[in-house]
Design a protein around this motif. Sequence first.
Motif, mmCIF file in Angstrom:
data_model
loop_
_atom_site.group_PDB
_atom_site.id
_atom_site.type_symbol
_atom_site.label_atom_id
_atom_site.label_comp_id
_atom_site.label_asym_id
_atom_site.label_seq_id
_atom_site.Cartn_x
_atom_site.Cartn_y
_atom_site.Cartn_z
ATOM 1 N N ILE B 28 0.899 -1.065 -0.243
ATOM 2 C CA ILE B 28 -0.452 0.257 0.271
ATOM 3 C C ILE B 28 1.001 1.068 0.520
ATOM 4 N N THR B 31 1.965 1.040 -3.571
ATOM 5 C CA THR B 31 1.292 2.366 -4.610
ATOM 6 C C THR B 31 0.768 3.572 -3.841
ATOM 7 N N HIS B 89 -8.527 -0.494 5.536
ATOM 8 C CA HIS B 89 -7.738 -1.646 6.373
ATOM 9 C C HIS B 89 -8.045 -2.566 6.636
ATOM 10 N N SER B 114 -12.104 3.091 -0.994
ATOM 11 C CA SER B 114 -10.623 1.702 -1.686
ATOM 12 C C SER B 114 -11.129 1.142 0.057
ATOM 13 N N PHE B 116 -9.779 -2.541 1.378
ATOM 14 C CA PHE B 116 -8.605 -3.545 1.451
ATOM 15 C C PHE B 116 -8.825 -4.257 2.552
ATOM 16 N N MET B 181 -4.146 -2.348 -6.459
ATOM 17 C CA MET B 181 -4.501 -1.768 -5.142
ATOM 18 C C MET B 181 -4.642 -0.061 -6.432
#
Lengths: 562, 285
Positions: B28, B31, B89, B114, B116, B181
């Motif tokens: 991450i 990313t 997350h 997003s 994850f 990601m």
Amino acid sequence: MDYNLLIGGSAGQGIDTLVTLLEKVLQRSSYYLFSNKDYMSRVRGGHNFSQIRFGTKTVHGHKNALDVIVAFDEKTVTEHLPRLKKGGKVVLDHSLKEDVKIPEGQSIYLPLKEGAKDLGNPKVFSVVLLGALINALDLDLKIGKKVIENTFEDKILEVNHKALIKGFEMDLESWNLEKPENTDQRIKINSNQGIALGALAAGVTLYSAYPMTPSTSIMDFLAANQKKAKIVVEQAEDEIAAINLAIGASYAGIRAMTGTSGGGFSLMTEALGLAAITETPLVVANVQRPGPATGFPTRTEQSDLSFILTASHGEIPRMVTSIRTGEEAFYKTANAFNLSEKYQTLVILLNDQYLADANQTIKPYDFSKVSIERHIAEEKDLPEGDYQRYRFTEEGISPRIIPGKIPGKTLLADSDEHNENGNITESAEMRIKMMDKRMKKLKALEKEVEEPWFMGTDNPEILLVGWGSTYGTLRETVEILQEEGHSIGALSFGDVYPLPKKTLEEKTKGAKKVINVEQNYTGQLAKLIRQETGITFDHSILKYDGRQIALEELIESVKEVL
Amino acid sequence: MDQKNIFDCSEEKAWCPGCGNHGLLEGIKQTLQELGKEPHEVVVASGIGQAAKLPHYINANGFNGLHGRSIPPALGIKIANRELTVIIHSGDGDSYGEGGNHFLHNVRRNVDISHFVHDNQIYGLTKGQASPTTRQGHVTGIQTEGVHLQPFNPIATAISLGCGFVARTFMGDKEHMVETMKAAVNHRGYALVDIFQPCVVFNKINTFKWYKDHVYKLEEDYDPTDKIAAFQKSLEFDDGIPIGIIYKEEKPAFLDTIEFLKDEKPLVDRDLDPKNAEMFMDEFY
Ligand SMILES: Cc1ncc(C[n+]2csc(CCOP(=O)(O)OP(=O)(O)O)c2C)c(N)n1
Ligand code: SF4
Ligand SMILES: [Mg+2]
């Protein structure tokens, strides 16, 4: 002058329409009014009623004795006739003549149904009735017309106009009411709407909630105005989501709020602790109804106080304030946002069904009295280096920034016990320091809370103590008993936690009998007072049948223990 | 490790050596760096669990909330300030079990964040109980006769609910994970990425090797916009698990669906003035 009128029928018959319109006409005729609603948890059928008490001086609560019953059905008559005063009247449709027994000279039968039918729309029944009442109450037909015009449109307006005239021309004998002298402009509002307006004034930008009676009208009002106010009103998937959403929004720097009733509040409790440990400002309204579980969905109680004082596992600081009038609903809510940001804390507003559904005429809110104090730190307020969300400071409150605004500075909020950076810690020493820092907010809040309102004889022998929605009835009870020669006073608490103690200690000292008046079974305010001050009560007047104590009831209950 | 990453953070990680979370964290950070984000523009939200400790180990804004409640605060944050990049997350238990209701409804709500999910098919932090994605028959200290419940299929569920971005990846394939990601962060709307993350202590069945042997990359000619085909893909598991973007559909994100907010500046930048609200009192006269 003080006149009490009941309008009753089954759900769906149109009593709400009549109540709303008549209230508007009375308001615009400069009468003071206080109206309350008693309704069942159903959309059609059953028995619902509203009582409109109005007069030439402020009316603070509801009364039992009725001057007029306006009955949409037989049940309304049988149910409420015992409360009709001598010489009081029952207004009803011709068609009910066979079904009801009303003492000689007290009934007024009108061809209301027929009238509506003649106009080709049975739904205008309520407005025919309105026309008839306007006549009997010596109100101005022009005001009635104006109210109709503000309510209906086009074809529907036309037929309602005719209905109003039709009722008015039934030419009821005048009931000879005194005219109001004070013609100051007033608004008519209920306390949930007052809360919603207060939130708007304070700049609420997100309201997330899950529908639950009797709190929903806060969301209704905000939603109705969301487009104009350009705010987000989000119906969450459940109350857990609602409060967590608000916490996230507040963390990110907007003013956010959630509201619910007991059951939903129960679901929110874990997140109250989250707001507290992350030191995120949060305003939550709990509009109480009788519990436990589903309880009495549409009725009233003050039974969530004890629960709310400790809601959340662990120990957290919080401020709890109850609403006493439609007027203070506005100012208290607006102020709640300031306090929540000043101390980075949770502020809980306690309202209940009685006051949430009670319309009151009050002085228009003064928006210039509302200030917005955000207490958000800027770069220049911060020491160099990494930002620490939970930095220990002399005043005890850590400067709070919001994410995204200061390049190079980030913040970490954490539901675990944490260090000054917001990182998880297991340190005993840090735990103590963080607990002390959070709990110290209670000390600061003690200086912010407002003393209870006192009314009555200066150093009364009998002291009544209540909180929230019982204020109006306490006040009138004291006035009446004082006139009868009793040495009596009452304390009405708005802010309840941290408990303001000064006035309480002063007034209880000289009193021979201290009596708590509460709408619950266990005497929750009395318990809190005993816990915080050691002061005990000689008697309790407790009501937990889901109905708000009426003026006569309270007077009688007080006399019983004199 | 590559060059220094601006999202690096010196906080000591409380994860076990060899845990899949370490690689996921690197993924991450890479990313975000490669997307050109700055730490102050990013908020990492989480619930509670091993996975959910991630906000502590990355130099960005963090909101480490309650178990199961990673999604609602993230929504609130994004609604308050649409300029922030908001990512979640959290674990499989946090996201699909305790927080299942939020998962379902947030797919419908489609806020631009997003999500994850560190899917280790187990409850790591509480020492090895079954999670919603644990397979039937898997024996744990609680499920002593093996899990009886059918496993939860997050991919199929998300597709069926109309999620606009549904993907799966494996932290053991860093390049694939980072690409996935990135696509998720760039997607405008709610993006779900289920990321296989071995738990070396409590899941002895779905090990690093097991995932390596079971996953396969979606075919070159796979069309992620074909919903029926995507649904079919989502059902594959025991005989090979497809990784990649399984379903994608452009649709207006939450804040874009609110007509009166569409062209507004972020809510957080608004000037507040009580006087602005005075007009809402008019109806009470
Ligand atoms: C309300 C609540 N219930 C239970 C827990 C205990 N708990 C913490 S993490 C967790 C499960 C974690 O599993 P998962 O989300 O898969 O995360 P992992 O540790 O595997 O990364 C549980 C049950 C808690 N913290 N809060
Ligand atoms: S218990 Fe499992 S998930 Fe948790 S840190 Fe260790 S290896 Fe990772
Ligand atoms: Mg897990």
